[in-house]
Design a protein around this motif. Structure first.
Motif, PDB file in Angstrom:
ATOM      1  N   LEU A  79     -26.681  11.747  11.008  1.00  0.00           N
ATOM      2  CA  LEU A  79     -26.336  10.480  10.364  1.00  0.00           C
ATOM      3  C   LEU A  79     -25.056  10.603   9.532  1.00  0.00           C
ATOM      4  CD1 LEU A  79     -27.780   7.707  10.282  1.00  0.00           C
ATOM      5  CD2 LEU A  79     -28.994   8.481   8.253  1.00  0.00           C
ATOM      6  N   GLY A  80     -24.753  11.823   9.120  1.00  0.00           N
ATOM      7  CA  GLY A  80     -23.527  12.036   8.327  1.00  0.00           C
ATOM      8  C   GLY A  80     -23.659  11.617   6.876  1.00  0.00           C
ATOM      9  N   VAL A  81     -24.895  11.589   6.361  1.00  0.00           N
ATOM     10  CA  VAL A  81     -25.058  11.165   4.961  1.00  0.00           C
ATOM     11  C   VAL A  81     -25.025  12.331   3.972  1.00  0.00           C
ATOM     12  CG1 VAL A  81     -26.259   8.989   5.429  1.00  0.00           C
ATOM     13  CG2 VAL A  81     -27.581  11.110   5.213  1.00  0.00           C
ATOM     14  N   ILE A  82     -25.058  13.559   4.497  1.00  0.00           N
ATOM     15  CA  ILE A  82     -24.934  14.725   3.609  1.00  0.00           C
ATOM     16  C   ILE A  82     -23.456  15.074   3.505  1.00  0.00           C
ATOM     17  CG2 ILE A  82     -25.585  17.131   3.209  1.00  0.00           C
ATOM     18  CD1 ILE A  82     -28.042  15.506   3.282  1.00  0.00           C
ATOM     19  N   ARG A  83     -22.885  14.896   2.360  1.00  0.00           N
ATOM     20  CA  ARG A  83     -21.453  15.168   2.200  1.00  0.00           C
ATOM     21  C   ARG A  83     -21.207  16.560   1.668  1.00  0.00           C
ATOM     22  NH1 ARG A  83     -20.180  12.998   5.921  1.00  0.00           N
ATOM     23  NH2 ARG A  83     -17.990  13.250   5.377  1.00  0.00           N
ATOM     24  N   GLU A  84     -22.216  17.156   1.040  1.00  0.00           N
ATOM     25  CA  GLU A  84     -22.075  18.520   0.556  1.00  0.00           C
ATOM     26  C   GLU A  84     -23.461  19.124   0.412  1.00  0.00           C
ATOM     27  OE1 GLU A  84     -19.053  19.369  -2.595  1.00  0.00           O
ATOM     28  OE2 GLU A  84     -20.763  20.284  -3.606  1.00  0.00           O
ATOM     29  N   ALA A  85     -23.583  20.389   0.801  1.00  0.00           N
ATOM     30  CA  ALA A  85     -24.828  21.119   0.579  1.00  0.00           C
ATOM     31  C   ALA A  85     -24.438  22.565   0.341  1.00  0.00           C
ATOM     32  CB  ALA A  85     -25.758  20.985   1.785  1.00  0.00           C
ATOM     33  N   VAL A  86     -24.478  22.979  -0.902  1.00  0.00           N
ATOM     34  CA  VAL A  86     -24.058  24.339  -1.250  1.00  0.00           C
ATOM     35  C   VAL A  86     -25.101  24.979  -2.150  1.00  0.00           C
ATOM     36  CG1 VAL A  86     -21.571  23.886  -1.043  1.00  0.00           C
ATOM     37  CG2 VAL A  86     -22.723  23.444  -3.206  1.00  0.00           C
ATOM     38  N   ILE A  87     -25.119  26.321  -2.119  1.00  0.00           N
ATOM     39  CA  ILE A  87     -26.059  27.043  -2.978  1.00  0.00           C
ATOM     40  C   ILE A  87     -25.278  27.621  -4.158  1.00  0.00           C
ATOM     41  CG2 ILE A  87     -27.810  28.855  -3.062  1.00  0.00           C
ATOM     42  CD1 ILE A  87     -27.935  28.635   0.042  1.00  0.00           C
ATOM     43  N   ARG A  88     -25.669  27.211  -5.362  1.00  0.00           N
ATOM     44  CA  ARG A  88     -25.033  27.724  -6.583  1.00  0.00           C
ATOM     45  C   ARG A  88     -26.132  28.167  -7.512  1.00  0.00           C
ATOM     46  NH1 ARG A  88     -21.219  23.463  -6.627  1.00  0.00           N
ATOM     47  NH2 ARG A  88     -22.589  22.255  -7.976  1.00  0.00           N
ATOM     48  N   ASP A  89     -26.066  29.422  -7.979  1.00  0.00           N
ATOM     49  CA  ASP A  89     -27.089  29.973  -8.888  1.00  0.00           C
ATOM     50  C   ASP A  89     -28.496  29.706  -8.356  1.00  0.00           C
ATOM     51  OD1 ASP A  89     -24.937  30.590 -10.543  1.00  0.00           O
ATOM     52  OD2 ASP A  89     -25.065  28.633 -11.554  1.00  0.00           O
ATOM     53  N   GLU A  90     -28.678  29.954  -7.096  1.00  0.00           N
ATOM     54  CA  GLU A  90     -29.979  29.830  -6.427  1.00  0.00           C
ATOM     55  C   GLU A  90     -30.526  28.397  -6.395  1.00  0.00           C
ATOM     56  OE1 GLU A  90     -32.685  32.803  -7.889  1.00  0.00           O
ATOM     57  OE2 GLU A  90     -31.033  34.249  -8.004  1.00  0.00           O
ATOM     58  N   VAL A  91     -29.675  27.440  -6.677  1.00  0.00           N
ATOM     59  CA  VAL A  91     -30.089  26.032  -6.568  1.00  0.00           C
ATOM     60  C   VAL A  91     -29.225  25.365  -5.499  1.00  0.00           C
ATOM     61  CG1 VAL A  91     -30.249  23.816  -7.758  1.00  0.00           C
ATOM     62  CG2 VAL A  91     -30.784  25.926  -8.995  1.00  0.00           C
ATOM     63  N   VAL A  92     -29.895  24.599  -4.632  1.00  0.00           N
ATOM     64  CA  VAL A  92     -29.136  23.873  -3.618  1.00  0.00           C
ATOM     65  C   VAL A  92     -28.631  22.560  -4.216  1.00  0.00           C
ATOM     66  CG1 VAL A  92     -29.232  22.745  -1.363  1.00  0.00           C
ATOM     67  CG2 VAL A  92     -30.497  24.869  -1.757  1.00  0.00           C
ATOM     68  N   HIS A  93     -27.323  22.382  -4.168  1.00  0.00           N
ATOM     69  CA  HIS A  93     -26.734  21.141  -4.672  1.00  0.00           C
ATOM     70  C   HIS A  93     -26.329  20.280  -3.489  1.00  0.00           C
ATOM     71  CE1 HIS A  93     -26.266  22.329  -8.954  1.00  0.00           C
ATOM     72  NE2 HIS A  93     -26.413  23.517  -8.407  1.00  0.00           N
ATOM     73  N   ILE A  94     -26.892  19.075  -3.467  1.00  0.00           N
ATOM     74  CA  ILE A  94     -26.620  18.189  -2.335  1.00  0.00           C
ATOM     75  C   ILE A  94     -25.959  16.905  -2.804  1.00  0.00           C
ATOM     76  CG2 ILE A  94     -27.739  16.704  -0.604  1.00  0.00           C
ATOM     77  CD1 ILE A  94     -29.541  18.940   0.063  1.00  0.00           C
ATOM     78  N   LYS A  95     -24.934  16.515  -2.083  1.00  0.00           N
ATOM     79  CA  LYS A  95     -24.356  15.195  -2.321  1.00  0.00           C
ATOM     80  C   LYS A  95     -24.722  14.304  -1.148  1.00  0.00           C
ATOM     81  CE  LYS A  95     -20.675  16.345  -5.445  1.00  0.00           C
ATOM     82  NZ  LYS A  95     -19.287  16.786  -5.618  1.00  0.00           N
ATOM     83  N   LEU A  96     -25.448  13.246  -1.474  1.00  0.00           N
ATOM     84  CA  LEU A  96     -25.969  12.334  -0.462  1.00  0.00           C
ATOM     85  C   LEU A  96     -25.244  11.002  -0.617  1.00  0.00           C
ATOM     86  CD1 LEU A  96     -28.424  11.845   1.568  1.00  0.00           C
ATOM     87  CD2 LEU A  96     -29.701  11.054  -0.422  1.00  0.00           C
ATOM     88  N   THR A  97     -24.830  10.400   0.499  1.00  0.00           N
ATOM     89  CA  THR A  97     -24.163   9.098   0.400  1.00  0.00           C
ATOM     90  C   THR A  97     -24.966   8.058   1.163  1.00  0.00           C
ATOM     91  OG1 THR A  97     -21.996   8.017   0.510  1.00  0.00           O
ATOM     92  CG2 THR A  97     -22.606   9.320   2.422  1.00  0.00           C
TER      93      THR A  97
END
Ligand SMILES: [Zn+2]
Lengths: 250, 166
Positions: B32-50
């Motif tokens: 769908l292309g709604v995940i604009r970012e998915a990265v692992i920082r300090d063992e937490v997954v940070h997701i940017k959803l649009t």
């Protein structure tokens, strides 16, 4: 807090919220399945836009309010929408014409907000304008169809036009808040939008075979919290659950 | 110029592929292309959803499903809703478009053709039942905000068309 920006956001959001609610009243009551679905789709888009705007307002207010408290816990005098959008769903012609007169304004407004100096408003506008383009296609096509349709449809939309057109001037009556937003490059110069608005509206109405009413512009005051009697009834229904069961969660 | 290519940690792709759009279950959030970012920082997954459409009720569900899927893989997650740059149907992956069609939803045409099909009634959208392009728009607003309703004039069946959003 930036009180003026906060109030400006309420003004923007209230137009979409009240019109969104009016359209939601048609769910299951549209004149045909297709128009029913279209109008409730538009309602959903408007509520999406309101959520973005009120979430941003809540953030400005250091979370002392939430999108829900802004939506559900203000009284009539604390709503700043234009009086046009609270007018009732008298018949399909009224619904369509009210929608077109709003869409045309909203499109011009969002078009300006694409260059707003406020980054978040700019992002909200970029998202919303795509949907508004679909809305105005729908409402303007239907205006033409009703205006050029049968004698009955023509008469009905003429009646709607005589009632609703005089409310349109209110969009462009600049309040102190809007004046400040314009000076800060956040909001549009409404005087400039007015010229374009009435040009576009006149072109479309002429295409629909309708003539511009000669009635003078009606009372305004919505942006200052002074409304027609309809708003109270809308809020009584819209806010019922939160007022009956405060802080309830769905 | 804002990059439109999402930044997704390859280690997360397998998990994200398991999360689908509740209204179009054949599409994963990546299709769908709604995940604009998915990265692992300090063992937490940070997701940017649009969001696809601002009022799309699927977004809240997708958020919850993402959190759950990551939790099952022992990841904590933080999901942020971002509006800019605004989602466009160009971000549907080619794989996603093929899946849509197989599922019975005609994928979006380009901007110009889309306008011709929806506004001018040109017969160019391919029927998902019989592949005929002898089809007409019934309503520009369909069963969800992202779709329009079409009917095939050869096999007479109705079908959904995923509208172009630019
Ligand atoms: Zn067919």
């Amino acid at each position: 807090m930036d009180q003026n920006l906060y109030n400006y956001l309420l003004m923007l959001g209230d137009n979409s919220m009240i019109l969104g609610h009016r359209l939601s009243e048609l769910c299951g009551h549209g004149p045909s399945l297709e128009t029913d679905i279209a109008l409730t789709n538009i309602s959903l888009d408007l509520f999406g836009q309101v959520r973005n705007i009120f979430q941003y307002a809540a953030k400005l207010n250091d979370q002392e309010s939430s999108e829900d408290s802004i939506a559900f816990l203000r009284n009539e005098r604390q709503h700043y929408n234009c009086i046009l959008v609270e007018q009732p769903n008298t018949d399909f012609a009224h619904v369509i014409l009210r929608q077109y007169l709003f869409d045309q304004f909203q499109l011009l407004q969002l078009n300006f907000l694409l260059q707003s100096k406020d980054e978040q408003l700019k992002a909200i506008a970029a998202k919303s304008i795509k949907e508004t383009k679909y809305h105005i296609r729908f409402s303007s096509e239907w205006c033409k169809r009703l205006g050029q349709g049968t004698e009955i449809s023509h008469n009905k939309i003429t009646t709607a036009l005589e009632l609703l057109y005089p409310f349109c001037n209110e969009f462009f009556e600049t309040t102190e808040v809007e004046k400040e937003m314009m000076e800060r490059g956040i909001g549009p110069n409404l005087e400039e939008l007015r010229v374009q608005y009435f040009d576009n509206v006149t072109t479309l109405l002429n295409e629909a075979g309708l003539s511009i009413p000669q009635t003078p512009f009606r009372v305004s005051g919505g942006k200052h919290g002074r409304h027609s009697e309809h708003l109270g009834y809308i809020l009584a229904e819209f806010q019922y659950m939160q007022k009956t069961y405060p802080n309830m969660q769905w | 110029m804002v990059s439109t290519l999402p930044n997704i940690d390859p280690d997360l792709i397998g998990i994200l592929e398991q999360v689908s759009d509740p209204e179009i279950p054949v599409l994963s959030v990546l299709d769908l292309g709604v995940i604009r970012e998915a990265v692992i920082r300090d063992e937490v997954v940070h997701i940017k959803l649009t969001p696809t459409y601002t009022g799309c009720p699927a977004m809240d569900t997708i958020s919850v499903d993402l959190k759950q899927a990551l939790q099952q893989n022992n990841f904590k997650s933080k999901i942020e809703l971002v509006l800019s740059p605004a989602w466009t149907t160009d971000w549907l992956s080619p794989k996603g478009k093929a899946k849509l069609e197989a599922y019975g939803i005609a994928p979006p045409l380009g901007e110009e053709l889309d306008k011709k099909a929806l506004m001018d009634g040109e017969r160019i959208v391919k029927c998902t039942h019989c592949q005929s392009t002898n089809t007409k728009v019934i309503s520009a607003f369909g069963s969800t905000a992202c779709k329009a309703l079409f009917q095939c004039l050869d096999c007479l069946e109705p079908f959904d068309y995923f509208k172009c959003l630019k």
